[in-house]
Design a protein around this motif. Sequence first.
Motif, mmCIF file in Angstrom:
data_model
loop_
_atom_site.group_PDB
_atom_site.id
_atom_site.type_symbol
_atom_site.label_atom_id
_atom_site.label_comp_id
_atom_site.label_asym_id
_atom_site.label_seq_id
_atom_site.Cartn_x
_atom_site.Cartn_y
_atom_site.Cartn_z
ATOM 1 N N HIS A 1 1.362 106.286 46.271
ATOM 2 C CA HIS A 1 1.096 106.862 47.589
ATOM 3 C C HIS A 1 2.430 107.360 48.133
ATOM 4 N N THR A 2 2.389 108.425 48.894
ATOM 5 C CA THR A 2 3.656 109.055 49.230
ATOM 6 C C THR A 2 3.814 109.147 50.736
ATOM 7 N N ASP A 61 -1.685 115.103 48.080
ATOM 8 C CA ASP A 61 -2.376 113.862 47.739
ATOM 9 C C ASP A 61 -3.727 113.753 48.449
ATOM 10 N N ASP A 106 -7.679 104.085 46.210
ATOM 11 C CA ASP A 106 -6.370 103.617 46.693
ATOM 12 C C ASP A 106 -6.036 102.260 46.078
ATOM 13 N N ARG A 145 -5.141 102.597 42.423
ATOM 14 C CA ARG A 145 -3.780 103.130 42.264
ATOM 15 C C ARG A 145 -2.758 102.027 42.462
ATOM 16 N N ASN A 184 4.244 116.290 39.598
ATOM 17 C CA ASN A 184 3.729 116.087 40.955
ATOM 18 C C ASN A 184 4.826 116.384 41.968
ATOM 19 N N ASN A 233 -2.593 115.704 41.473
ATOM 20 C CA ASN A 233 -2.391 114.619 42.428
ATOM 21 C C ASN A 233 -3.013 113.360 41.844
ATOM 22 N N ALA A 234 -2.882 112.239 42.560
ATOM 23 C CA ALA A 234 -3.295 110.955 42.004
ATOM 24 C C ALA A 234 -4.785 110.944 41.647
#
Length: 617
Positions: free
Chosen positions: A248-249, A258, A427, A430, A575, A603-604
Amino acid sequence: MLNFNVPPVKNSTGEPVWKVLIYDRFGQDIISPLLSVKELRDMGITLHLLLHSDRDAIPDVPAVYFVMPTEENIDRMCQDLRNQLYESYYLNFISAISRSKLEDIANAAIGANAVTQVAKVFDQYLNFITLEDDMFVLCNQNKELVSYRAINRPDITDTEMETIMDTIVDSLFCFFVTLGAIPIIRCSRGTAAEMVAVKLDKKLRENLRDARNSLFTGDTLGAGQFSFQRPLLVLVDRNIDLATPLHHTWTYQALVHDVLDFHLNRVNLEESTGMESSPAGARPKKKNKKSYDLTTSDKFWQKHKGSPFPEVAESVQQELESYRAQEDEVKRLKSIMGIEGEDEGAISMLSDNTAKLTSAVSSLPELLEKKRLIDLHTNVATAVLEHIKSRKLDVYFEYEEKIMSKSTLDKSLLDMISDPDAGTPEDKMRLFLIYYISSTQAPSEIDLEQYKKALMDAGCNLAPLSYIKQWKAFTKMASAPTSYGNATPKPLGLFSRVMNTGSQFVMEGVKNLVLKQQNLPVTRILDNLMEMKSNPETDDYRYFDPKMLRGSDSSVPRNKNPFQEAIVFVVGGGNYIEYQNLIDYIKGKQGKHVLYGCSELFNATQFIKQLSLLGQK
């Protein structure tokens, strides 16, 4: 190319020659991040059409084609010649066309009696997509052909692998032809990146040997910014770091990619149409889809795409306030002079005391553009903020940073996974994968079962985990786990203090995290190779110099000086987190440049999809 393959003359006042542009999907993807419709029109492009659409004949207009030299494209172009669609044809191939296909076109032209109308045929060597001044990606149309999943499929055959590598090498070759530079290539051993390096070295070498047709001689060289020193190309394999693409960024551009639909520099938003309730039984209102281009000409985006989100929210707010002040100033001046409703023509006739007003009015277009950008970023940032708040992304970001930097955790991982209010199942997945990838000691079977149960209760699909397990077992034999530095983000307290009341963004409860610059694995590898540092991580990287007569299989660099220019290319997908990390790193190095490229940009969510396909039994 759009000027019929001659350099445009700067000071010509004449109208441009009107023409049509015919492209395929590949051409469309290459042009769309670079040129807006308005810019195309300024260059005389009145119509731009897809090659495989129904096109009417426009017999008195020249046509510029920009397409891949594929079988079906060539057939369609031959058909155009036979149907005499245009006055003349300028054929530009994105990638080099083969001799046999050229003959097909020649035969069609003879058959259609149109030889004289085919004005030019060019190989453009442009088979890559430029998204930023310092970032490019290989392709978009057939990206599943070169995806992480395609390269890492357990059942892949040698011929399939060759095809993938050739596709990647063709694009990288185009990239260096466009740069006009022959790089020195470094890559890790035993990876897909090494296969790319070997093939690229061979292809560059063959082109340099072919003195008559070499693309790297004469005028083109030295035109690039790389005139004095050759650039370094670092080929990295995605497998050296699978945690970053799942991370997560907290920076603006990476967050947009994302959590929103952000693709080839365009973001598509679903606008919520207000909260008013519709009468019972009425159909729910359809959401409006809006799309915004985030381009290099957008100053706010250029300045803040790498900033932490809280800073972005604050800056949007400041821009809005300064805009309001300017707007009031224009209104005030107009009313002093009693010309509220008048048009600008009337204003310019009042000679006395108008200097002030004229300057205010002439800045109107600028002001409107400013307003457009503020609205755009208010909408985009608000959409991002909704995700941050509803999914507690700030908490995830901070927690993952702690895991990756091996700091002490203030809350158990199990609690995070089982908290129903924090994040979507994806989430949680991840987060767990990052924990699993970053842990030096894999969790015991008993613990793992417990985690799996919690993940399943949270609604997660466990397929990605089974792939990551195999991957970890395999890489463990190969190398030690990657380290991610040891800096963690420092919270500056909650937002409510920073964002005063009256702000567009209700930030209550969102952590105001500040980033510390730490190098991700890809950046660290670049740093070692660019600065010629000795480091076990990169000491056995292979060294290729396509200009040397004999290729040597060595890890010993002949050149001992640090490089000024470098290109990092990730085989298997990249990414914006890595891109941003490289940009931040190079800012501290004066006079040095780095470009980031990848075989695809995901993206993720897209990456997890690929992992779960790989992990399915």
